[in-house]
Motif scaffolding. Sequence first.
Motif, short mmCIF file in Angstrom:
data_model
loop_
_atom_site.label_atom_id
_atom_site.label_comp_id
_atom_site.label_asym_id
_atom_site.label_seq_id
_atom_site.Cartn_x
_atom_site.Cartn_y
_atom_site.Cartn_z
N ALA A 146 17.33 24.12 45.48
CA ALA A 146 17.70 25.53 45.29
C ALA A 146 18.77 25.95 46.31
N GLU A 147 18.66 25.44 47.53
CA GLU A 147 19.68 25.73 48.54
C GLU A 147 21.04 25.18 48.11
N ALA A 148 21.04 24.00 47.53
CA ALA A 148 22.31 23.42 47.08
C ALA A 148 22.92 24.26 45.96
N ILE A 149 22.08 24.77 45.08
CA ILE A 149 22.55 25.66 44.01
C ILE A 149 23.12 26.93 44.62
N ALA A 150 22.39 27.50 45.58
CA ALA A 150 22.85 28.73 46.23
C ALA A 150 24.19 28.51 46.93
N ARG A 151 24.34 27.40 47.62
CA ARG A 151 25.59 27.13 48.33
C ARG A 151 26.76 27.06 47.36
N ALA A 152 26.54 26.43 46.19
CA ALA A 152 27.63 26.30 45.21
C ALA A 152 28.04 27.67 44.69
N ILE A 153 27.08 28.55 44.47
CA ILE A 153 27.41 29.89 43.95
C ILE A 153 28.10 30.71 45.03
N ALA A 154 27.60 30.62 46.26
CA ALA A 154 28.25 31.34 47.36
C ALA A 154 29.69 30.87 47.53
N GLU A 155 29.91 29.59 47.39
CA GLU A 155 31.26 29.03 47.52
C GLU A 155 32.18 29.57 46.42
N ALA A 156 31.66 29.66 45.21
CA ALA A 156 32.46 30.19 44.10
C ALA A 156 32.83 31.64 44.35
N GLN A 157 31.87 32.41 44.85
CA GLN A 157 32.17 33.83 45.13
C GLN A 157 33.19 33.96 46.26
N LEU A 158 33.04 33.13 47.28
CA LEU A 158 34.02 33.13 48.37
C LEU A 158 35.42 32.81 47.85
N ASP A 159 35.51 31.83 46.96
CA ASP A 159 36.81 31.48 46.35
C ASP A 159 37.43 32.70 45.67
N GLN A 160 36.62 33.41 44.88
CA GLN A 160 37.15 34.56 44.13
C GLN A 160 37.65 35.64 45.07
N LEU A 161 36.88 35.90 46.11
CA LEU A 161 37.27 36.96 47.04
C LEU A 161 38.50 36.55 47.85
N ALA A 162 38.56 35.29 48.26
CA ALA A 162 39.70 34.84 49.04
C ALA A 162 40.98 34.88 48.20
N GLU A 163 40.85 34.53 46.95
CA GLU A 163 42.02 34.57 46.06
C GLU A 163 42.54 36.00 45.94
N ALA A 164 41.62 36.95 45.72
CA ALA A 164 42.03 38.35 45.58
C ALA A 164 42.59 38.90 46.89
N ALA A 165 41.91 38.60 48.00
CA ALA A 165 42.37 39.10 49.30
C ALA A 165 43.76 38.55 49.63
N ASP A 166 43.98 37.30 49.29
CA ASP A 166 45.28 36.69 49.54
C ASP A 166 46.38 37.43 48.78
N ARG A 167 46.09 37.81 47.53
CA ARG A 167 47.08 38.54 46.74
C ARG A 167 47.33 39.93 47.32
N VAL A 168 46.25 40.62 47.70
CA VAL A 168 46.41 41.97 48.25
C VAL A 168 47.23 41.91 49.54
N ILE A 169 46.90 40.94 50.39
CA ILE A 169 47.61 40.81 51.67
C ILE A 169 49.09 40.50 51.46
N SER A 170 49.38 39.75 50.42
CA SER A 170 50.77 39.34 50.18
C SER A 170 51.67 40.54 49.86
N MET A 171 51.07 41.66 49.46
CA MET A 171 51.86 42.85 49.14
C MET A 171 52.07 43.76 50.35
N LEU A 172 51.42 43.46 51.48
CA LEU A 172 51.61 44.27 52.69
C LEU A 172 52.98 43.96 53.30
N PRO A 173 53.54 44.91 54.06
CA PRO A 173 54.85 44.66 54.67
C PRO A 173 54.84 43.48 55.64
N GLU A 174 53.69 43.21 56.29
CA GLU A 174 53.58 42.03 57.15
C GLU A 174 52.12 41.60 57.19
N ARG A 175 51.85 40.45 57.81
CA ARG A 175 50.45 40.02 57.92
C ARG A 175 49.65 41.13 58.59
#
Lengths: 336, 336
Positions: B250-279
């Motif tokens: 069950a822990e392995a299942i949980a880790r895989a789902i947490a990883e997928a959610q982290l991927d989604q958030l990192a992808e979105a955050a990366d896009r939002v940050i890219s539109m800022l005038p600087e880092r």
Amino acid sequence: MWLGLDIGGANLKAADGRGAARLRPFPLWRRRGELVQALAELIAEFSEADGLAVTMTGELADCFETKAQGVAAIVDAVVKAAGGRAVRVYRNDGSFAGPQDALADPLTVAAANWHALARFAGRYAPQKSALVMDIGSTTCDLIPLVHGLPSPRGRTDPERLVSGELVYTGVQRSPVCAVASRVPWRGFLCPLAQELFATTWDVYLLLGDLPEAPDRTDTADGRPATRQAAHDRLARAICADRTMVDWAAAEAIARAIAEAQLDQLAEAADRVISMLPERPTSVVLSGQGEFLARRVLERLGLSTRIVSLAETLGPDVSCTAAAHAVAVLAAESTFA
Amino acid sequence: MWLGLDIGGANLKAADGRGAARLRPFPLWRRRGELVQALAELIAEFSEADGLAVTMTGELADCFETKAQGVAAIVDAVVKAAGGRAVRVYRNDGSFAGPQDALADPLTVAAANWHALARFAGRYAPQKSALVMDIGSTTCDLIPLVHGLPSPRGRTDPERLVSGELVYTGVQRSPVCAVASRVPWRGFLCPLAQELFATTWDVYLLLGDLPEAPDRTDTADGRPATRQAAHDRLARAICADRTMVDWAAAEAIARAIAEAQLDQLAEAADRVISMLPERPTSVVLSGQGEFLARRVLERLGLSTRIVSLAETLGPDVSCTAAAHAVAVLAAESTFA
């Protein structure tokens, strides 16, 4: 006469094996305490039933902590509703067990309805290689047949998920956010909200693949299964409403989700077919998602002989195919 | 004193802008008729409140056919619960409207809580480029700040989904089947059932990121928010039970789902940050998912200055940050 019962988590199905069949929406996970009464009413509609042949998937409903607990509750409910009639429970090795034996080995009767369906369907596809495709409201079974007998790689639900023989997606109850991740909107790709706002029922209502059912309210928002309400639900799936997503835009969203579901089913079917001794020469179709099964075959370029249980035995029997199957198999069996 | 209210689809939040805050689980889509009473009880806990500053996302709940209908019902409920107190509704341009003006232009007050939060958070991050990350039970807001002011690309919910500024995923209520498609099991990849069997709450309970809450039963199966019940729910997500998926599995299942959610958030955050005038040179964190926001920053290699509202204002205020924000903004405003 043996009455076949297929007790699922969302629907109760009954069939007499002679062409009469009933499907009753019954959310077991919410109404567990009413199961005996609901079964008794369903059985009463078949006055000639002198025995009950049972199969189930409802043990997975989340009102039960384990499958064993679910099997025990369901078998107990059937015995109470049986009014003294004989009860036989179908096992995933093709045999029937009495209630006590079923309870002693619950994992052999849990989620065995696909096996009963395949055993029954084999008579329509006795060739060296064939496939059964049953697409229902919630799940899809893709069962390989070799010389008319089920030849599965998985027995339990998770084994069958891994093998592709069970695809836990269907044409009514699947949350659209589980089927697809992004849909088109105003020229962009818009992520779907991870929330139970809309289901595949809405997709196929909007596309005209499923008929409106204004009396059915077991939808995502409890409103009717109509095209207008489906439009609202699909708009909500991207956190919008009908003022921001017009009919054409909702159709585009529906098409994208339908395409994603078709991809998933085609991928699984392709894997299941690849394990058969040769390309299947027959495919037996059942369930309310027959329209989708035909699209899967088309996608795979599988222009093989199709046996539609809806055409052969009627749409009611096709949508309750596992109940019909256990009724027929019980009538053919000799019980000690 | 202005009491801030943030009325969501799953939770009611109240904060006085001075450090006191309350979060009450309230499934609006099921208990719409009880909203006035629930709000009145919540308001009564703040005896010094002489005005109500309101923001909302609950208009999206599927008890309402359109957002306008939802806004009207929520504003009406607040006015009824206000007991004669002044009511001001926050608009997504930073102004406050009286109830009648809010109803006249409902899309400007629908889902404006992110804007209030960003306006408030800007004082902690006045630099040229900064980011607000609020990860809650259900959704995540990623709001760009330029010189301390919100600088979003989207205004409405679907626009913000497209831009990545709204990611409709959270640390409690998101169905795991919407977050990930496959998880490891016995050396295979097993597809998740497309069914509301488990949520991200179960994932983070199992991984120890969120504390057990045995009194909370607003989980996928209505059983408590404990690690043991989360184990059962995650097993059910692949149609298994605890006898087929042990704790480590069950822990392995949980880790895989947490990883997928982290991927989604990192992808979105990366896009939002890219539109800022600087880092961004500052990131303001709020919500019960702060642990996840920190992982997103780590994943993006963003070792910038972090302002945690939980550390600065306390965990209660952090989890009701938009309510706190509208309370503060109302107190700072001069109303005609």
